[in-house]
Structure formats: C-alpha cells, structure tokens
Design a protein around this motif. Structure first.
Motif, PDB file in Angstrom:
ATOM      1  N   ILE A 197     -12.385 -27.625  31.350  1.00  0.00           N
ATOM      2  CA  ILE A 197     -14.422 -27.968  29.765  1.00  0.00           C
ATOM      3  C   ILE A 197     -13.697 -28.223  28.894  1.00  0.00           C
ATOM      4  O   ILE A 197     -14.795 -28.779  28.352  1.00  0.00           O
ATOM      5  CB  ILE A 197     -15.064 -26.957  30.513  1.00  0.00           C
ATOM      6  N   ASN A 198     -12.289 -27.494  28.199  1.00  0.00           N
ATOM      7  CA  ASN A 198     -12.051 -27.727  26.984  1.00  0.00           C
ATOM      8  C   ASN A 198     -10.724 -27.701  27.243  1.00  0.00           C
ATOM      9  O   ASN A 198      -9.996 -26.637  27.883  1.00  0.00           O
ATOM     10  CB  ASN A 198     -12.796 -26.383  26.529  1.00  0.00           C
ATOM     11  N   ALA A 199      -9.952 -28.317  26.672  1.00  0.00           N
ATOM     12  CA  ALA A 199      -8.740 -29.471  26.379  1.00  0.00           C
ATOM     13  C   ALA A 199      -7.747 -27.653  25.629  1.00  0.00           C
ATOM     14  O   ALA A 199      -6.431 -27.614  25.597  1.00  0.00           O
ATOM     15  CB  ALA A 199      -8.642 -30.219  26.080  1.00  0.00           C
ATOM     16  N   LYS A 200      -8.709 -27.035  24.362  1.00  0.00           N
ATOM     17  CA  LYS A 200      -8.217 -26.097  24.102  1.00  0.00           C
ATOM     18  C   LYS A 200      -8.136 -24.766  24.727  1.00  0.00           C
ATOM     19  O   LYS A 200      -7.441 -23.398  24.183  1.00  0.00           O
ATOM     20  CB  LYS A 200      -9.307 -25.746  22.632  1.00  0.00           C
ATOM     21  N   TYR A 201      -8.353 -24.570  25.832  1.00  0.00           N
ATOM     22  CA  TYR A 201      -8.218 -22.772  26.490  1.00  0.00           C
ATOM     23  C   TYR A 201      -6.742 -22.936  27.529  1.00  0.00           C
ATOM     24  O   TYR A 201      -6.179 -23.947  27.282  1.00  0.00           O
ATOM     25  CB  TYR A 201      -9.349 -23.109  27.693  1.00  0.00           C
ATOM     26  N   GLN A 202      -6.301 -22.172  26.411  1.00  0.00           N
ATOM     27  CA  GLN A 202      -4.994 -21.355  26.823  1.00  0.00           C
ATOM     28  C   GLN A 202      -5.062 -20.552  27.684  1.00  0.00           C
ATOM     29  O   GLN A 202      -6.180 -19.857  28.201  1.00  0.00           O
ATOM     30  CB  GLN A 202      -4.398 -21.185  25.608  1.00  0.00           C
ATOM     31  N   ALA A 203      -3.638 -20.805  28.882  1.00  0.00           N
ATOM     32  CA  ALA A 203      -3.514 -19.420  30.655  1.00  0.00           C
ATOM     33  C   ALA A 203      -3.967 -18.122  29.645  1.00  0.00           C
ATOM     34  O   ALA A 203      -4.745 -17.505  30.758  1.00  0.00           O
ATOM     35  CB  ALA A 203      -1.838 -19.313  30.767  1.00  0.00           C
ATOM     36  N   ASP A 204      -3.120 -17.664  29.286  1.00  0.00           N
ATOM     37  CA  ASP A 204      -3.394 -16.250  28.448  1.00  0.00           C
ATOM     38  C   ASP A 204      -4.125 -15.854  27.693  1.00  0.00           C
ATOM     39  O   ASP A 204      -4.263 -14.375  27.744  1.00  0.00           O
ATOM     40  CB  ASP A 204      -1.791 -15.701  27.738  1.00  0.00           C
ATOM     41  N   PHE A 205      -5.627 -16.685  27.722  1.00  0.00           N
ATOM     42  CA  PHE A 205      -6.354 -16.432  26.667  1.00  0.00           C
ATOM     43  C   PHE A 205      -7.912 -16.452  28.100  1.00  0.00           C
ATOM     44  O   PHE A 205      -9.087 -16.930  27.409  1.00  0.00           O
ATOM     45  CB  PHE A 205      -6.625 -16.921  25.897  1.00  0.00           C
ATOM     46  N   CYS A 206      -7.991 -15.424  28.337  1.00  0.00           N
ATOM     47  CA  CYS A 206      -9.236 -15.847  29.955  1.00  0.00           C
ATOM     48  C   CYS A 206     -10.911 -15.168  29.107  1.00  0.00           C
ATOM     49  O   CYS A 206     -11.466 -15.707  29.486  1.00  0.00           O
ATOM     50  CB  CYS A 206      -8.979 -15.500  31.063  1.00  0.00           C
ATOM     51  N   HIS A 207      -9.994 -14.803  28.636  1.00  0.00           N
ATOM     52  CA  HIS A 207     -11.629 -13.477  27.991  1.00  0.00           C
ATOM     53  C   HIS A 207     -12.334 -14.232  27.174  1.00  0.00           C
ATOM     54  O   HIS A 207     -13.190 -14.077  27.040  1.00  0.00           O
ATOM     55  CB  HIS A 207     -11.244 -11.957  27.776  1.00  0.00           C
TER      56      HIS A 207
END
Length: 165
Positions: free
Chosen positions: A33-43
C-alpha cells in the motif's frame, strides 16, 4: 539457514500457540500500500497505515520455520476499518505470513527507550531469542529512541518523532 514459512499442518505451530497462551493463527497476505514501507519496520509502517487509513494495529507473532523450531517474530499487521487483516510490511520471504494475534503485547515508550518483544520459539528450553538470534533470558528488549535508522525511517514517512507506541 534462512527461515521459511512453515506448513499449516506443522505440529509445532499448536505447541507454539499453547506455550504462549495464544488461541489461533491465520494466513495474512502482503499488500504494497505504500512503496516507502520497509521490511524491518512493521510497527512503524502499520502505525502509519492506521494514521492514514483508519482501522487499528494488531500485534502478534509472524511464525517461521527456522532449523528445528517454529520462531515467532514480534510483528504488527493492519486491521482495516472493514475488519480485514493486511500485512503492509514487505516480507523477507514469500508474499504472506502465518500470524498469531497476541492481545497481551503493547509497545511502550518512556521518552528514551521503546520496549519491544524478543522473538519466541516452540522449544520450551529456548523460549526467547533476541533480534540477532541469540538466546535471551527475558521476553522484552529496549530500543533507544535515538536509534538513527528508526529516526530516518520515521522522517521518510513524514513523522516528526520516532515513537512506535
């Protein structure tokens, strides 16, 4: 060895659930849903999704098979306003997670540190492992609010602080 998604029939999954007083699990698919979201930052990513799209953040355990154990990685998913679960965090393996919700989990922030949870395992002799894969004697760990990668990630999402709470 890299972790992999366990079979839904893996008998270690019920053992993991029982060891940590969890009721159920479900398969949750990834949605970019957001290309900025990264694997190690789920919270952080899920908190951002909730702030922008409503719903709520659900804490729990992403279950992985690693060597001879089921490992539960402390994880957050997004419950959309319509009640569906979505994993907004790009997975390191595959396109979905086996997720066991855990209502007892809460991230706290004392202004200096944020309290997170150690990974958990299906092995009663090794219940907790830290983010680096080492045995841990306690269920929680602390992350400094001044952590540079956390600050930078939060800034990339337009936040003016780095609190995951």
């Amino acid at each position: 060895m890299y972790p992999k998604l366990p079979s839904l029939m893996d008998t270690r999954i019920p053992t993991f659930l029982k060891n940590f007083n969890l009721q159920a699990f479900e398969v949750v698919g990834y949605s970019a849903i957001n290309a900025k979201y990264q694997a190690d930052f789920c919270h952080v990513s899920v908190k951002d999704a909730v702030m922008k799209g409503g719903g709520r953040r659900v804490h729990g355990w992403a279950l992985w098979e690693f060597e001879s154990h089921i490992v539960g990685n402390f994880h957050s998913i997004w419950e959309r306003p319509d009640g569906t679960f979505v994993d907004v965090t790009p997975p390191k393996v595959g396109t979905k997670v086996i997720f066991a919700p855990d209502a007892s989990l809460k991230i706290t922030d004392d202004g200096t540190h944020q309290t997170l949870y150690q990974n958990r395992t299906s092995d009663p002799g090794l219940p907790y492992i830290d983010p680096l894969g080492n045995a841990a004697n306690h269920p929680q760990w602390m992350l400094e609010n001044s952590n540079p990668s956390l600050i930078e990630y939060c800034k990339s999402l337009g936040w003016n602080n780095a609190s995951m709470a």
